[in-house]
Design a protein around this motif. Structure first.
Motif, PDB file in Angstrom:
ATOM      1  N   TRP A 120      11.785   6.071 -10.838  1.00 60.99           N
ATOM      2  CA  TRP A 120      11.848   4.731 -10.256  1.00 60.99           C
ATOM      3  C   TRP A 120      11.320   3.694 -11.234  1.00 60.99           C
ATOM      4  O   TRP A 120      10.529   4.001 -12.123  1.00 60.99           O
ATOM      5  CB  TRP A 120      11.015   4.658  -8.973  1.00 60.99           C
ATOM      6  N   TYR A 261      15.249  -2.506  -4.600  1.00 60.80           N
ATOM      7  CA  TYR A 261      13.996  -1.870  -5.025  1.00 60.80           C
ATOM      8  C   TYR A 261      14.006  -0.396  -4.652  1.00 60.80           C
ATOM      9  O   TYR A 261      14.742   0.048  -3.774  1.00 60.80           O
ATOM     10  CB  TYR A 261      12.764  -2.584  -4.445  1.00 60.80           C
ATOM     11  N   ASP A 262      13.143   0.363  -5.375  1.00 59.05           N
ATOM     12  CA  ASP A 262      13.105   1.813  -5.201  1.00 59.05           C
ATOM     13  C   ASP A 262      12.049   2.266  -4.203  1.00 59.05           C
ATOM     14  O   ASP A 262      12.226   3.289  -3.525  1.00 59.05           O
ATOM     15  CB  ASP A 262      12.814   2.493  -6.547  1.00 59.05           C
ATOM     16  N   CYS A 263      10.937   1.554  -4.145  1.00 58.85           N
ATOM     17  CA  CYS A 263       9.814   1.982  -3.313  1.00 58.85           C
ATOM     18  C   CYS A 263       8.976   0.762  -2.950  1.00 58.85           C
ATOM     19  O   CYS A 263       9.228  -0.347  -3.442  1.00 58.85           O
ATOM     20  CB  CYS A 263       8.974   3.035  -4.042  1.00 58.85           C
ATOM     21  N   LYS A 289      13.370   4.150   2.269  1.00 59.32           N
ATOM     22  CA  LYS A 289      12.609   3.478   1.226  1.00 59.32           C
ATOM     23  C   LYS A 289      11.169   3.990   1.270  1.00 59.32           C
ATOM     24  O   LYS A 289      10.422   3.685   2.197  1.00 59.32           O
ATOM     25  CB  LYS A 289      12.627   1.957   1.412  1.00 59.32           C
TER      26      LYS A 289
END
Length: 308
Positions: A120, A261-263, A289
């Motif tokens: 990420w 977004y990844d996280c 997420k």
């Protein structure tokens, strides 16, 4: 960054030749891409310009210039560091005199471990409601991350309804970040890099904002904004991109931006947010997420930070 170097073959003039086995492999790949028909017609796919350029370079057909990759990081405009102002605005990881900076160092380490483990790069920083200290958290985490050598961190103020990072960092924004997201200004114009300083703040670039946006959710969901963020990734090659986003429960901005977004890091205000609010914020973001951290912000930090 730069052009990938090809295997050295014989040199004729100023042009390098590929080794025979590499040349054969690339010609096979080009042939598969072109997939020629015996009698091409209007429906037959034609090779794109990149494929034609690659073929010409391999075969030595004419003078061909392959595309160059430019790293903009070193060309970003430098901004000064005001230690007294950062300390006044509770960027405690700058001078590191406040023992609380150790908590951000630990958060930094755990965050980088998660990013490296999963591949990420993009981290959303939000909170259930306003006043929880998410901008305070974003600024301190970005400064902590910047101290890792050979790592690049980008911090973007995408709380488009109430931008606050420029005030916290004591640096004027070059203009509305919305114009950059629409493709109206370049990355080299909108982003600024922290200059040399005695505090050891290193690889950090910031995208600041000086103007509230009327329709932020629509802009954050726009494919053009996605393309601009992808271009930033190519131009700056950051190891981590932190998005200072609005609170998850106030509007639909965080939900509209979720594909970018990844996280997520969730900042929870101690004594301010209920368990139901936290659960609802997580539900709106979506189960797919990952919430990689729940940060409980102390009440005194909330009042002092005055933002986020």
């Amino acid at each position: 960054m730069g052009q990938a170097q090809m295997k050295d073959g014989n040199t004729r003039g100023s042009r390098r030749r590929l080794a025979p086995e590499a040349r054969t492999e690339m010609l096979d790949r080009i042939a598969a891409l072109e997939a020629p028909a015996t009698q091409p017609d209007a429906t037959t796919p034609q090779p794109d310009p990149a494929t034609r350029a690659l073929r010409a370079a391999v075969l030595g057909e004419g003078e061909v210039r392959l595309p160059q990759l430019h790293d903009l990081w070193g060309n970003l405009r430098r901004i000064p560091v005001n230690e007294a102002l950062l300390e006044a605005n509770l960027v405690i990881t700058a001078s590191r005199r406040d023992p609380a900076h150790a908590a951000f160092d630990l958060l930094r380490t755990r965050l980088l471990q998660a990013l490296d483990e999963h591949g990420w790069k993009r981290v959303a920083i939000t909170s259930p409601t306003r006043g929880c200290g998410k901008t305070f958290t974003a600024a301190n985490l970005a400064v902590a991350l910047s101290r890792y050598e050979n790592r690049r961190t980008v911090l973007l103020d995408l709380d488009l309804r109430a931008p606050g990072l420029a005030q916290v960092l004591g640096t004027p924004a070059p203009g509305p970040i919305a114009e950059w997201l629409r493709g109206g200004t370049s990355t080299g114009t909108q982003l600024q890099r922290v200059g040399q300083n005695p505090l050891g703040i290193g690889g950090l670039a910031v995208g600041l904002n000086d103007h509230a946006e009327t329709y932020p959710a629509e802009l954050l969901q726009d494919p053009k904004a996605a393309a601009v963020l992808d271009q930033l990734q190519e131009e700056l090659s950051p190891d981590a991109v932190l998005f200072d986003l609005p609170p998850a429960l106030n509007h639909d901005d965080v939900t509209a931006f979720r594909d970018r977004y990844d996280c997520v890091l969730m900042v929870v205000g101690s004594g301010r947010n209920s368990a139901d609010q936290v659960r609802e914020a997580v539900r709106r973001i979506g189960e797919d997420k990952p919430i990689i951290g729940m940060i409980l912000n102390r009440a005194e930090e909330e009042r002092a930070s005055g933002t986020g």
